[in-house]
Design an enzyme around this catalytic site. Structure first.
Site, PDB file in Angstrom:
ATOM      1  N   ASP A 170     -12.053   2.195  -5.954  1.00 23.92           N
ATOM      2  CA  ASP A 170     -11.179   1.803  -4.851  1.00 23.92           C
ATOM      3  C   ASP A 170     -11.791   0.637  -4.088  1.00 23.92           C
ATOM      4  O   ASP A 170     -13.007   0.458  -4.048  1.00 23.92           O
ATOM      5  CB  ASP A 170     -10.882   2.980  -3.913  1.00 23.92           C
ATOM      6  CG  ASP A 170     -12.017   3.992  -3.851  1.00 23.92           C
ATOM      7  OD1 ASP A 170     -13.161   3.645  -4.195  1.00 23.92           O
ATOM      8  OD2 ASP A 170     -11.769   5.133  -3.444  1.00 23.92           O
ATOM      9  N   GLU A 194      -7.323   4.491   1.028  1.00 23.86           N
ATOM     10  CA  GLU A 194      -7.333   5.154   2.334  1.00 23.86           C
ATOM     11  C   GLU A 194      -5.916   5.383   2.865  1.00 23.86           C
ATOM     12  O   GLU A 194      -5.716   6.140   3.803  1.00 23.86           O
ATOM     13  CB  GLU A 194      -8.135   4.320   3.336  1.00 23.86           C
ATOM     14  CG  GLU A 194      -9.615   4.159   2.995  1.00 23.86           C
ATOM     15  CD  GLU A 194     -10.392   5.462   3.082  1.00 23.86           C
ATOM     16  OE1 GLU A 194      -9.857   6.447   3.618  1.00 23.86           O
ATOM     17  OE2 GLU A 194     -11.538   5.506   2.604  1.00 23.86           O
TER      18      GLU A 194
END
Length: 388
Positions: A76, A137
């Protein structure tokens, strides 16, 4: 953890990558500098890639010389909206933005894997996809990638991902088959009462009192409506109600989160919350609105692949962890593609690396980047996808 000579030779490179990325943290779907950095690094290694995935994501691709399968490894890219409190030479240069969740380390490990594969192309038997994913997120970049069929284009058959984790000691790998991380959702509750003077409460509808009953009553949902052997969490973390000490509050706002490991439990919690608010509306003659936002499903590790993953690693490095109520959008991949998600321990009390994820002082010993890379290489060798 035993580290190969070739992996160890990449330590300084991994540290440099991590520090470069740590200085340029960017929020979800705004990872433009980060994306440019990744592309530049891949260009130097003459690695084929696709850019512009969800705007900022990057997918690198390696073709095996005897390919029968395609493995995907994911990192990520996004950072958190918080001010870093570490005093480092490579501290964040972006105000109120920080890699406080270790994503800079995740990307460094994956770029290290890209470096290794580029140097050993002739030893690669199977196809490898390296996915640099935006917006973990929130709002959940993995969901959009799956909706757009991006991984289908590469015929990905298995997917793997990791997360630095300060709850586990350095050199340990935290993993378990089946449910590992929770399904999660958010909710906002808006109370509409009636204002009045505090000395005349009988002509008002008190949102303070209603909010209090909501908080206390909804806590009974877990203890009285959910099977005790099926975990669930309902947390109200924010309350805003009232104007002045002598005024009956007209409005109230409550915000919270739901965490479970099963859709059934999740649905029961939402239904009981709705039932409870209806009862309070009748009792207090008020209006209460609940807005639910379903977020990520549960991270569920494929049992067969987890067994293979564990067999590929040194026995004394594996820590079979308990399920944890944190959430990860990696779960969206696992709903369609068998995969394994694991924790890479980064706790080191002697060096002060003890702060939790999403903390302004989160940091780690960069030698663990070689551990993450070695875990992936061990897996590829064990699967006979790479000659090491």
């Amino acid at each position: 953890m035993k580290i190969s000579i070739e992996t160890m030779e990449l330590l300084e490179e991994l540290k440099a990558i991590r520090r470069d990325l740590h200085q340029i943290p960017e929020l979800a779907l705004e990872e433009y500098k980060t994306s440019k950095y990744i592309q530049s690094y891949l260009d130097k290694l003459d690695i084929q890639y696709e850019s512009g995935v969800l705007g900022t994501g990057v997918i690198a691709y390696f073709k095996g010389h005897n390919a029968k399968k395609t493995y995907c490894f994911r990192a990520d890219m996004d950072a958190l909206g918080m001010q870093e409190d570490n005093q480092l030479d490579y501290k964040s240069t972006h105000s109120c933005k920080m890699h406080g969740c270790g994503h800079d380390g995740h990307m460094a490990i994956l770029l290290g894997l890209a470096n290794y594969l580029a140097k050993n192309r002739n030893k690669l038997k199977e196809n490898i996809v390296l996915l640099f994913q935006p917006a973990e997120e929130g709002p959940g970049g993995a969901s959009f990638i799956m909706q757009e069929g991006i991984l289908k284009k590469y015929n990905v058959e298995e997917i793997y991902g990791l997360h630095l984790f300060p709850g586990i000691e350095e050199g340990k790998i935290g993993v378990r088959p089946g449910a590992m991380m929770s399904q999660n959702g958010e909710f906002d509750i808006h109370i509409e009462g009636k204002s009045a003077h505090g000395a005349m409460p009988h002509i008002g509808v008190d949102s303070v009192l209603i909010a209090s009953e909501l908080i206390l009553g909804m806590q009974s949902i877990i203890s009285r409506s959910i099977n005790p052997i099926k975990p669930g969490v309902l947390t109200i973390g924010r309350l805003e109600v009232g104007e002045k000490r002598n005024i009956i509050a007209r409005k109230g706002i409550l915000e919270g989160t739901i965490r479970t490991f099963s859709q059934e439990t999740y649905d029961i919690i939402k239904k009981r919350m709705t039932d409870f608010k209806k009862g309070l509306e009748v009792n207090y003659q008020c209006k209460i609105e609940i807005l639910f936002r379903d977020m990520y499903p549960a991270v569920y590790n494929d049992e067969k692949l987890t067994e293979i993953f564990i067999a590929a690693q040194e026995k004394d490095t594996i820590d079979t962890v308990d399920p944890i109520m944190l959430a990860e959008d990696f779960a969206f991949y696992q709903k369609e593609i068998p995969g394994v998600f694991f924790f890479l321990g980064c706790k080191n009390e002697d060096k002060g690396f003890i702060y939790p994820l999403h903390n302004e002082r989160f940091n780690f010993d960069e030698k663990i980047l070689t551990y993450g890379l070695q875990v992936y290489l061990n897996l590829l060798e064990h699967r006979d996808a790479l000659e090491i």
